[in-house]
Design a protein around this motif. Structure first.
Motif, mmCIF file in Angstrom:
data_model
loop_
_atom_site.group_PDB
_atom_site.id
_atom_site.type_symbol
_atom_site.label_atom_id
_atom_site.label_comp_id
_atom_site.label_asym_id
_atom_site.label_seq_id
_atom_site.Cartn_x
_atom_site.Cartn_y
_atom_site.Cartn_z
ATOM 1 N N ALA A 185 48.373 72.552 15.404
ATOM 2 C CA ALA A 185 49.173 71.414 15.879
ATOM 3 C C ALA A 185 50.633 71.557 15.467
ATOM 4 C CB ALA A 185 48.588 70.109 15.338
ATOM 5 N N ARG A 186 50.860 72.073 14.270
ATOM 6 C CA ARG A 186 52.243 72.275 13.812
ATOM 7 C C ARG A 186 52.952 73.326 14.651
ATOM 8 N NH1 ARG A 186 49.765 71.986 8.642
ATOM 9 N NH2 ARG A 186 49.822 74.259 8.462
ATOM 10 N N ASP A 187 52.188 74.274 15.206
ATOM 11 C CA ASP A 187 52.781 75.374 15.964
ATOM 12 C C ASP A 187 52.613 75.192 17.474
ATOM 13 O OD1 ASP A 187 53.349 76.497 13.520
ATOM 14 O OD2 ASP A 187 51.516 77.698 13.482
ATOM 15 N N ARG A 188 52.357 73.962 17.925
ATOM 16 C CA ARG A 188 52.051 73.729 19.331
ATOM 17 C C ARG A 188 53.126 74.289 20.269
ATOM 18 N NH1 ARG A 188 49.126 69.620 22.121
ATOM 19 N NH2 ARG A 188 48.822 68.495 20.159
ATOM 20 N N ASP A 189 54.395 73.932 20.031
ATOM 21 C CA ASP A 189 55.474 74.362 20.941
ATOM 22 C C ASP A 189 55.564 75.884 20.988
ATOM 23 O OD1 ASP A 189 56.020 71.737 21.449
ATOM 24 O OD2 ASP A 189 57.681 71.612 20.013
ATOM 25 N N TYR A 190 55.499 76.503 19.815
ATOM 26 C CA TYR A 190 55.591 77.959 19.780
ATOM 27 C C TYR A 190 54.427 78.588 20.538
ATOM 28 C CZ TYR A 190 54.904 82.671 17.977
ATOM 29 O OH TYR A 190 54.677 84.019 17.875
ATOM 30 N N LEU A 191 53.215 78.074 20.289
ATOM 31 C CA LEU A 191 52.033 78.627 20.949
ATOM 32 C C LEU A 191 52.115 78.466 22.464
ATOM 33 C CD1 LEU A 191 49.203 77.409 18.529
ATOM 34 C CD2 LEU A 191 49.946 79.768 18.894
ATOM 35 N N THR A 192 52.584 77.301 22.901
ATOM 36 C CA THR A 192 52.678 77.054 24.340
ATOM 37 C C THR A 192 53.614 78.058 25.006
ATOM 38 O OG1 THR A 192 52.235 74.706 24.011
ATOM 39 C CG2 THR A 192 53.270 75.347 26.091
ATOM 40 N N HIS A 193 54.799 78.241 24.395
ATOM 41 C CA HIS A 193 55.772 79.191 24.939
ATOM 42 C C HIS A 193 55.215 80.617 24.915
ATOM 43 C CE1 HIS A 193 59.497 81.394 25.605
ATOM 44 N NE2 HIS A 193 59.258 82.076 24.484
ATOM 45 N N ALA A 194 54.592 81.005 23.794
ATOM 46 C CA ALA A 194 54.101 82.372 23.665
ATOM 47 C C ALA A 194 52.980 82.659 24.661
ATOM 48 C CB ALA A 194 53.626 82.623 22.235
ATOM 49 N N VAL A 195 52.064 81.715 24.809
ATOM 50 C CA VAL A 195 50.954 81.916 25.742
ATOM 51 C C VAL A 195 51.473 82.005 27.179
ATOM 52 C CG1 VAL A 195 48.897 80.847 26.732
ATOM 53 C CG2 VAL A 195 49.199 80.903 24.256
ATOM 54 N N ASP A 196 52.423 81.132 27.550
ATOM 55 C CA ASP A 196 53.002 81.182 28.909
ATOM 56 C C ASP A 196 53.678 82.526 29.148
ATOM 57 O OD1 ASP A 196 52.085 78.676 29.434
ATOM 58 O OD2 ASP A 196 53.999 77.654 29.085
ATOM 59 N N GLU A 197 54.447 82.975 28.178
ATOM 60 C CA GLU A 197 55.169 84.232 28.326
ATOM 61 C C GLU A 197 54.206 85.406 28.483
ATOM 62 O OE1 GLU A 197 58.913 86.287 26.026
ATOM 63 O OE2 GLU A 197 57.214 85.632 24.785
ATOM 64 N N LEU A 198 53.183 85.459 27.630
ATOM 65 C CA LEU A 198 52.224 86.558 27.691
ATOM 66 C C LEU A 198 51.351 86.472 28.933
ATOM 67 C CD1 LEU A 198 51.141 86.714 23.932
ATOM 68 C CD2 LEU A 198 52.442 88.439 25.189
ATOM 69 N N THR A 199 51.036 85.257 29.370
ATOM 70 C CA THR A 199 50.227 85.098 30.579
ATOM 71 C C THR A 199 50.993 85.596 31.799
ATOM 72 O OG1 THR A 199 49.051 83.212 29.622
ATOM 73 C CG2 THR A 199 48.990 83.447 32.015
ATOM 74 N N ARG A 325 47.241 87.153 23.088
ATOM 75 C CA ARG A 325 47.333 86.047 24.056
ATOM 76 C C ARG A 325 46.058 85.209 24.042
ATOM 77 N NH1 ARG A 325 46.838 88.517 29.501
ATOM 78 N NH2 ARG A 325 44.753 88.694 28.644
ATOM 79 N N ASP A 326 44.910 85.864 24.032
ATOM 80 C CA ASP A 326 43.637 85.137 24.019
ATOM 81 C C ASP A 326 43.480 84.331 22.734
ATOM 82 O OD1 ASP A 326 43.116 86.303 26.439
ATOM 83 O OD2 ASP A 326 41.829 87.891 25.628
ATOM 84 N N GLU A 327 43.908 84.917 21.600
ATOM 85 C CA GLU A 327 43.801 84.216 20.317
ATOM 86 C C GLU A 327 44.683 82.969 20.298
ATOM 87 O OE1 GLU A 327 44.975 85.043 15.643
ATOM 88 O OE2 GLU A 327 44.623 86.741 16.983
ATOM 89 N N MET A 328 45.910 83.125 20.795
ATOM 90 C CA MET A 328 46.808 81.974 20.828
ATOM 91 C C MET A 328 46.306 80.907 21.793
ATOM 92 S SD MET A 328 50.573 83.748 20.716
ATOM 93 C CE MET A 328 51.265 84.359 19.183
ATOM 94 N N ALA A 329 45.731 81.354 22.897
ATOM 95 C CA ALA A 329 45.179 80.403 23.861
ATOM 96 C C ALA A 329 44.013 79.634 23.241
ATOM 97 C CB ALA A 329 44.721 81.144 25.113
ATOM 98 N N ALA A 330 43.217 80.309 22.407
ATOM 99 C CA ALA A 330 42.096 79.639 21.740
ATOM 100 C C ALA A 330 42.606 78.585 20.774
ATOM 101 C CB ALA A 330 41.235 80.664 21.011
ATOM 102 N N LYS A 331 43.717 78.883 20.075
ATOM 103 C CA LYS A 331 44.288 77.897 19.164
ATOM 104 C C LYS A 331 44.796 76.677 19.927
ATOM 105 C CE LYS A 331 45.616 81.086 15.486
ATOM 106 N NZ LYS A 331 46.734 81.644 14.675
ATOM 107 N N LEU A 332 45.394 76.944 21.070
ATOM 108 C CA LEU A 332 45.830 75.806 21.889
ATOM 109 C C LEU A 332 44.638 74.986 22.369
ATOM 110 C CD1 LEU A 332 48.748 77.197 24.104
ATOM 111 C CD2 LEU A 332 48.861 75.360 22.422
ATOM 112 N N ALA A 333 43.570 75.683 22.752
ATOM 113 C CA ALA A 333 42.367 74.977 23.190
ATOM 114 C C ALA A 333 41.784 74.150 22.048
ATOM 115 C CB ALA A 333 41.322 75.972 23.700
ATOM 116 N N ALA A 334 41.907 74.684 20.810
ATOM 117 C CA ALA A 334 41.411 73.939 19.660
ATOM 118 C C ALA A 334 42.200 72.656 19.458
ATOM 119 C CB ALA A 334 41.490 74.811 18.405
ATOM 120 N N ILE A 335 43.486 72.718 19.776
ATOM 121 C CA ILE A 335 44.293 71.498 19.676
ATOM 122 C C ILE A 335 43.827 70.488 20.711
ATOM 123 C CG2 ILE A 335 46.613 70.546 19.941
ATOM 124 C CD1 ILE A 335 47.705 73.186 18.928
ATOM 125 N N GLU A 336 43.557 70.976 21.907
ATOM 126 C CA GLU A 336 43.152 70.083 22.985
ATOM 127 C C GLU A 336 41.822 69.387 22.667
ATOM 128 O OE1 GLU A 336 44.985 69.437 25.582
ATOM 129 O OE2 GLU A 336 46.554 70.891 25.058
#
Length: 554
Positions: A185-199, A325-336
């Motif tokens: 949750a603390r890294d939400r913005d960073y994760l969102t940007h990184a996942v979008d970029e890698l995707t 990318r998959d790992e970061m996406a999983a962290k985002l999914a965990a937030i959701e």
């Protein structure tokens, strides 16, 4: 079981080799003969503090070696040896040896393998219990009371341990998930940007090597294109080398019939045409493979540089970008879905905690029931041991939740009250050594075969008592010796008469040197020693007759 004890240069003992058997062994002798030296020597082998004052005067060092029967499989001693890398052959006796130097320092060995004094102490506590004035351990340690009560009451702790580990594992999963969600949750913005970029970039494993190889091939083609074109021109067209060879072969074919030797020339030309044709084919293939599109080369280089740049940015290898990318996406999914997941885990922890609590409470009830039976069994032993004013109880008390463990949620401790109206206190608070030893004897008899060391040593357990009480002590020691090896230092003829073996400790002097020795008594010598214990300095005929009656009675 202790089978032998070898002592060299310990205080008054110059050299002593003793053999011990099973059952009840007694050691007697006049006051000051050196019984305490014998126990100090054994204590040294069992890990007691190495005091250079134990070294016999004028000697460089003292040594003690204690030999025990081969440890049984599954015995605590076997586990201790394995945990400390000490190897002994199956069936091989266990020999513990300690050396103390006169100028300080000591060394310890188990079957001639060097070890620490701490290991000797652990082995000693598992092999021998010494009760009396000199060593107050064993039953006095509250840490062992719970296990003794469980063994006495046959309380099964397996279900509680299983429930505890399941509860703690669920709690660990909850803690890990909670920490993961909070971090993500603390890294939400960073994760969102990184996942979008890698995707968007869509890296693939192995892509870097593929791009680098294609780029190198196209760069090579750019360098070789002019030379390939020049070579190709030599083959192609009506004036090319291959066309000239074919035309020469056709003309020669028309005239070969007129002159036979020309047949070999025609054959050579045919072979040359075939080889040249193959060379032309290979040349065309090479030219096609090395052909390049400047726009494609530029696109490849841009993709390769961007791929490597992303890898440096995220501090991974280019082939690991897809997994990242998959790992970061999983962290985002965990937030959701984190909150729903945590709720499920919390429910699981509560259920497993309740299961543990239920199992532990059932175990506590079993312990309280066993405690009542143990208290009654000990109480029945107190009066014959001249402890009729004393009271014994087994405390089974609940602990704080942070103290709950695989063995349950109880604190178990043996307590006594030595006088009417006196408050209960731990066993170790008893002031009288003889009283303490008799209390421990009562406990040992009540607990019977419920764990502990195989060898029990009682030091002057009969101090200050005689007659019927001494006889009761001897009877109980004899009863214990059916399941344990018992060694007792005694001044009581009633106790000594119970022994299966009898050793006399005596001190001698030649006028300049004083020595302590130990002598295994024959049947006749044993009668004489018991008569001495009955009569004192002068052995009377009546004392000998009384000694005879004691031995015959037993």
């Amino acid at each position: 079981m202790l089978t032998a004890l070898s002592i060299r240069n310990v205080v008054l003992i110059e050299a002593l080799d003793l053999d011990f058997g099973s059952g009840l062994g007694v050691l007697t002798g006049e006051t000051g003969a050196g019984k305490s030296i014998l126990l100090d020597s054994l204590g040294l082998a069992l890990g007691a503090r190495a005091d250079s004052g134990l070294v016999r005067n004028g000697e460089a060092q003292a040594s003690v070696a204690a030999t025990f029967e081969a440890p049984r499989a599954g015995h605590r001693v076997t586990d201790l040896l394995a945990d400390n890398g000490i190897d002994i052959e199956p069936g091989e006796p266990l020999i513990i040896r300690r050396i103390v130097k006169a100028d300080g320092g000591s060394r310890a060995f188990v079957n001639d393998q060097a070890c620490s004094a701490a290991l000797l102490r652990d082995l000693g506590s598992a092999l021998v219990e010494i009760h009396g004035q000199h060593d107050d351990r064993g039953l006095l340690n509250p840490r062992g009371h719970r296990a003794l009560l469980d063994a006495y009451g046959r309380c099964d702790t397996g279900a509680v341990a299983q429930a505890y580990h399941a509860w703690r594992a669920a709690a660990d999963r909850l803690a890990e998930s909670r920490a993961s969600v909070e971090t993500a949750a603390r890294d939400r913005d960073y994760l969102t940007h990184a996942v979008d970029e890698l995707t968007r970039f869509a890296p693939e494993p192995g892509e870097e090597a593929t791009l680098a190889e294609e780029r190198a091939t196209m760069q090579k083609g750019a360098r070789l294109s002019d030379d390939l074109s020049a070579v190709t021109e030599c083959f192609t067209g009506s004036d090319g080398g291959l066309a000239q060879l074919r035309q020469a072969a056709r003309r020669l074919d028309r005239i070969v019939g007129e002159y036979e030797p020309l047949a070999e020339v025609l054959a050579a030309l045919d072979r040359a045409v075939i080889e040249a044709s193959e060379a032309e084919d290979r040349l065309n293939e090479a030219a096609e493979a090395l052909s390049f599109d400047p726009a494609r080369l530029d696109a490849i280089e841009t993709r390769l540089f961007d791929l490597r740049g992303l890898a440096r940015k995220h501090q991974v290898q280019p082939d690991d970008l897809a997994a990242l990318r998959d790992e970061m996406a999983a962290k985002l999914a965990a937030i959701e879905g984190g909150e729903d997941h945590l709720v499920a885990l919390e429910t699981d922890v509560k259920a497993k905690a309740a299961a543990y609590r239920e199992a532990a409470q059932s175990l506590s009830a079993e312990r309280r029931q066993a405690a009542g039976k143990l208290d009654a069994a000990v109480a029945a032993e107190l009066a014959p041991l001249k402890l009729d004013a004393a009271r014994f109880r087994t405390v089974v008390a609940p602990q704080e939740e942070w103290q709950w463990a695989p063995h349950g949620m109880d604190r178990v401790e043996f307590e006594i009250s030595t006088n009417p109206g006196a408050p209960f206190a731990p066993l170790v608070k008893i002031a009288s050594g003889g009283e303490l030893s008799r209390f421990i004897l009562a406990l040992k008899v009540a607990l019977a075969e419920q764990g502990g060391a195989d060898t029990l040593i009682f030091d002057e357990i009969d101090r200050g008592v005689g007659g019927a009480v001494a006889s009761a002590i001897g009877e109980r020691l004899s009863r214990l010796s059916r399941t344990n090896q018992i060694l007792v230092v005694t001044h009581s003829p009633q106790v000594a008469a119970r022994g299966a073996g009898h050793m006399l400790i005596a001190k001698s002097s030649d006028g300049t040197v004083t020595r302590t020795g130990v002598h295994a008594l024959s049947d006749g010598e044993r009668r004489e020693e018991i008569a001495r214990m009955l009569s004192g300095a002068e052995i009377t005929a009546e004392a000998r007759a009384q000694a005879e009656r004691l031995l015959e009675k037993l």
